[in-house]
Design a protein around this motif. Structure first.
Motif, mmCIF file in Angstrom:
data_model
loop_
_atom_site.group_PDB
_atom_site.id
_atom_site.type_symbol
_atom_site.label_atom_id
_atom_site.label_comp_id
_atom_site.label_asym_id
_atom_site.label_seq_id
_atom_site.Cartn_x
_atom_site.Cartn_y
_atom_site.Cartn_z
ATOM 1 N N ALA A 107 34.719 15.586 29.857
ATOM 2 C CA ALA A 107 34.772 14.153 29.577
ATOM 3 C C ALA A 107 33.717 13.380 30.349
ATOM 4 C CB ALA A 107 36.173 13.618 29.904
ATOM 5 N N ALA A 108 33.463 13.779 31.604
ATOM 6 C CA ALA A 108 32.457 13.078 32.414
ATOM 7 C C ALA A 108 31.065 13.251 31.818
ATOM 8 C CB ALA A 108 32.500 13.601 33.852
ATOM 9 N N ARG A 109 30.761 14.453 31.360
ATOM 10 C CA ARG A 109 29.441 14.686 30.764
ATOM 11 C C ARG A 109 29.296 13.972 29.423
ATOM 12 N NH1 ARG A 109 29.053 21.000 32.677
ATOM 13 N NH2 ARG A 109 27.716 20.631 34.502
ATOM 14 N N ILE A 110 30.389 13.884 28.662
ATOM 15 C CA ILE A 110 30.331 13.144 27.403
ATOM 16 C C ILE A 110 30.047 11.671 27.671
ATOM 17 C CG2 ILE A 110 31.735 12.336 25.466
ATOM 18 C CD1 ILE A 110 33.051 15.051 25.387
ATOM 19 N N ALA A 111 30.690 11.113 28.698
ATOM 20 C CA ALA A 111 30.425 9.715 29.060
ATOM 21 C C ALA A 111 28.961 9.514 29.410
ATOM 22 C CB ALA A 111 31.319 9.307 30.223
ATOM 23 N N HIS A 112 28.370 10.509 30.075
ATOM 24 C CA HIS A 112 26.956 10.428 30.436
ATOM 25 C C HIS A 112 26.072 10.595 29.203
ATOM 26 C CE1 HIS A 112 23.620 11.731 33.486
ATOM 27 N NE2 HIS A 112 23.353 10.592 32.897
ATOM 28 N N LEU A 113 26.429 11.507 28.304
ATOM 29 C CA LEU A 113 25.609 11.768 27.123
ATOM 30 C C LEU A 113 25.563 10.592 26.166
ATOM 31 C CD1 LEU A 113 26.406 15.458 26.109
ATOM 32 C CD2 LEU A 113 24.205 14.522 26.794
ATOM 33 N N GLN A 114 26.536 9.702 26.249
ATOM 34 C CA GLN A 114 26.537 8.558 25.347
ATOM 35 C C GLN A 114 25.318 7.671 25.553
ATOM 36 O OE1 GLN A 114 31.131 7.569 24.339
ATOM 37 N NE2 GLN A 114 30.586 7.242 26.457
ATOM 38 N N GLN A 115 24.663 7.810 26.718
ATOM 39 C CA GLN A 115 23.445 7.052 26.959
ATOM 40 C C GLN A 115 22.275 7.595 26.144
ATOM 41 O OE1 GLN A 115 22.600 6.829 31.163
ATOM 42 N NE2 GLN A 115 24.769 6.736 31.704
ATOM 43 N N GLY A 116 22.398 8.848 25.673
ATOM 44 C CA GLY A 116 21.307 9.476 24.953
ATOM 45 C C GLY A 116 21.363 9.304 23.454
ATOM 46 N N THR A 117 22.303 8.509 22.959
ATOM 47 C CA THR A 117 22.358 8.276 21.515
ATOM 48 C C THR A 117 21.275 7.281 21.117
ATOM 49 O OG1 THR A 117 24.014 6.558 21.869
ATOM 50 C CG2 THR A 117 24.813 8.769 21.380
ATOM 51 N N THR A 118 20.911 7.275 19.842
ATOM 52 C CA THR A 118 19.835 6.419 19.344
ATOM 53 C C THR A 118 20.363 5.010 19.133
ATOM 54 O OG1 THR A 118 18.953 8.356 18.219
ATOM 55 C CG2 THR A 118 18.028 6.241 17.610
ATOM 56 N N ALA A 119 20.119 4.145 20.122
ATOM 57 C CA ALA A 119 20.683 2.804 20.069
ATOM 58 C C ALA A 119 20.029 1.944 18.999
ATOM 59 C CB ALA A 119 20.542 2.126 21.440
ATOM 60 N N ASP A 120 18.752 2.205 18.655
ATOM 61 C CA ASP A 120 18.054 1.350 17.707
ATOM 62 C C ASP A 120 18.390 1.679 16.256
ATOM 63 O OD1 ASP A 120 16.897 3.773 18.115
ATOM 64 O OD2 ASP A 120 14.850 3.117 17.730
ATOM 65 N N ILE A 121 19.112 2.788 16.012
ATOM 66 C CA ILE A 121 19.557 3.135 14.656
ATOM 67 C C ILE A 121 21.083 3.246 14.699
ATOM 68 C CG2 ILE A 121 19.391 4.787 12.762
ATOM 69 C CD1 ILE A 121 16.697 5.626 13.791
ATOM 70 N N PRO A 122 21.803 2.217 14.336
ATOM 71 C CA PRO A 122 23.274 2.215 14.481
ATOM 72 C C PRO A 122 23.949 3.389 13.787
ATOM 73 C CG PRO A 122 22.473 0.009 14.006
ATOM 74 C CD PRO A 122 21.310 0.929 13.825
ATOM 75 N N LEU A 123 23.511 3.720 12.572
ATOM 76 C CA LEU A 123 24.161 4.807 11.843
ATOM 77 C C LEU A 123 24.017 6.128 12.587
ATOM 78 C CD1 LEU A 123 25.701 5.554 9.280
ATOM 79 C CD2 LEU A 123 23.503 5.994 8.159
ATOM 80 N N ALA A 124 22.824 6.414 13.111
ATOM 81 C CA ALA A 124 22.605 7.653 13.871
ATOM 82 C C ALA A 124 23.367 7.623 15.188
ATOM 83 C CB ALA A 124 21.114 7.854 14.120
#
Length: 453
Positions: free
Chosen positions: A139-156
């Motif tokens: 869970a801790a790593r998932i919380a950290h990985l959420q920073q690596g999602t593509t913020a400029d493309i909402p669908l992605a």
């Protein structure tokens, strides 16, 4: 006529048998159903034989599986120099699983194939080509990985978040995530006003009969993530029940069409999306993680909370034995700093070889009268990067049984009990009263003698 009738012989009073028959055309006599010696009740009809042939293909021979694994062992892999051991095991499991689904349980025999895989493991170990396994993505790593999602493309962004949360909460392999459809997710409102999400896994590697499995998710964050992603698909008119849940998205944010096969993202595509999140996340501590690490996240977190491998097996109901669960649990305990639980591990932790700096310090402190090989009684973390060590001393150097308490940080030692130089403790031992160093350029270190509590 009447004269002739009078001349007929008289009828006897014998019993007459009356036979009722029917004239039949011998050209239409019924044909025998089956040859002699064949029971029609044990014979398949042509339709049944066709259905069974398509549903139950011919089983794989042992020689066929051994030949295939041998080919992978010698010429498989990305470099053509031989597939890794994990790939060989997966190939053997896939062949046996396909035969089990066709009705051939425990077939083909795996003894010869397993021998080839063991040979490959030994060769790779000698060549330092050790198998790689993904660390658990808890869970801790998932919380950290959420920073690596593509913020400029909402669908992605919301699709990638869906991959993280569903992979973790449903312990899904990447192929199982790729098999999710829109109707695999159902939102339900409970009597107390809360909401839950039911995620249906259609099939899995261990589900030989394809009975499927449902997962109840009540994490409000995960529910919100999946709901948001599906609502974005709904805006594009892409929420038909049979459509795939995870869809490919171009770099410009356009949704890729569904091919005639009805598939969306493949298992490899799911893993590539996960690896992109790992690359984009600054300071992520598991750069070699793959999407399979999501499946190991829940066992790792449960182990860190104190659950045993047997309890995790019952809670998750995703594994048939504790073999893999124990592996994930150990990783979770190690990550939580709790892998030293139990008297056995504590006994092993106490077997510490004294550092050369400590031996040098005792030699300088006591000269020739000090112990040549100090015996460590205790060692513990003293905080601030220091290690507290308690060294047993003979009675000739200390009145009664006692110990020298030392805190090591780098190559310096100093006392932390009385705060006084060693010569002022009053042990009667003729030792210098001034601070000293180990000759390594470290600042002066003060030592003190304290009794054993």
């Amino acid at each position: 006529m009447d004269a002739d009738a009078d001349n007929l012989p008289a009828l006897t009073e014998a019993t007459v048998e009356v036979v009722v028959g029917e004239l039949v055309d011998d050209s239409q006599m019924p044909v025998q159903f089956a040859p002699d010696g064949v029971d029609p009740n044990e014979t398949l009809t042509e339709d049944a034989a066709d259905d069974l042939a398509s549903a139950r293909p011919a089983r794989t021979s042992e020689a066929n599986m051994v030949s295939y694994i041998s080919h992978l062992r010698r010429r498989g892999g990305r470099d053509g120099m031989g597939a890794p051991v994990s790939s060989l095991r997966l190939a053997m499991a896939a062949i046996r699983d396909a035969n089990a689904r066709a009705g051939y349980e425990n077939w083909p025999p795996k003894k010869a194939t397993a021998e080839l895989i063991r040979k490959q493991a030994a060769e790779h170990a000698r060549a330092r080509r050790t198998p790689k396994s993904s660390p658990p993505v808890d869970a801790a790593r998932i919380a950290h990985l959420q920073q690596g999602t593509t913020a400029d493309i909402p669908l992605a962004r919301w699709r990638d978040l869906t991959i993280l949360h569903l992979g973790y909460l449903t312990r899904a392999r990447r192929s199982e995530q790729a098999a999710y459809r829109i109707d695999s997710v159902v939102f339900e409102r409970l009597d107390d006003g809360t909401e839950q999400m039911v995620v249906g896994k259609r099939t899995s590697k261990s589900d030989h009969w394809s009975t499927g499995r449902e997962y109840i998710v009540r994490d409000p964050v995960a529910i919100s993530v999946v709901r948001t992603y599906i609502s974005l698909l709904a805006e594009l008119g892409q929420t038909e029940p049979q459509l795939p849940l995870l869809r490919g998205i171009t770099r410009w944010g356009r949704l890729m069409p569904v091919p005639a096969s009805g598939t969306g993202m493949t298992g490899h595509a799911v893993n590539r999306a996960f690896k992109r999140m790992v690359t984009r996340t600054p300071g992520f501590d598991a750069k070699n993680a793959t999407s399979h690490g999501l499946r190991a996240g829940v066992p790792a977190d449960l182990a860190a909370q104190g659950y045993s491998a047997a309890e995790i097996l019952v809670i998750t109901d995703d594994w048939k034995s504790t073999t893999m669960v124990e592996k994930y649990a150990k990783a979770g305990l190690r990550r939580a700093g709790k892998d030293n639980l139990g008297r056995a591990q504590q006994a092993l932790d106490a077997l510490v070889v004294p550092s050369p700096v400590l031996v040098e310090a005792l030699r300088r402190l006591f000269g020739g009268a000090g112990p040549a090989v100090p015996v460590l009684q205790r060692q513990a973390d003293a905080g601030h990067g220091a290690v507290e060590q308690c060294v047993e001393l003979p009675d000739s150097l200390f009145r009664g049984h006692g110990c020298l308490r030392l805190d090591q940080k780098g190559s310096s030692y100093w006392g932390t009990s009385s705060g006084l130089p060693l010569g002022m403790v009053g042990t009667g031992v003729g030792v210098p009263k001034a601070p000293w160093t180990t000759g390594t350029g470290e600042p002066p270190a003060v030592m003190s003698m304290i009794p054993e509590p």
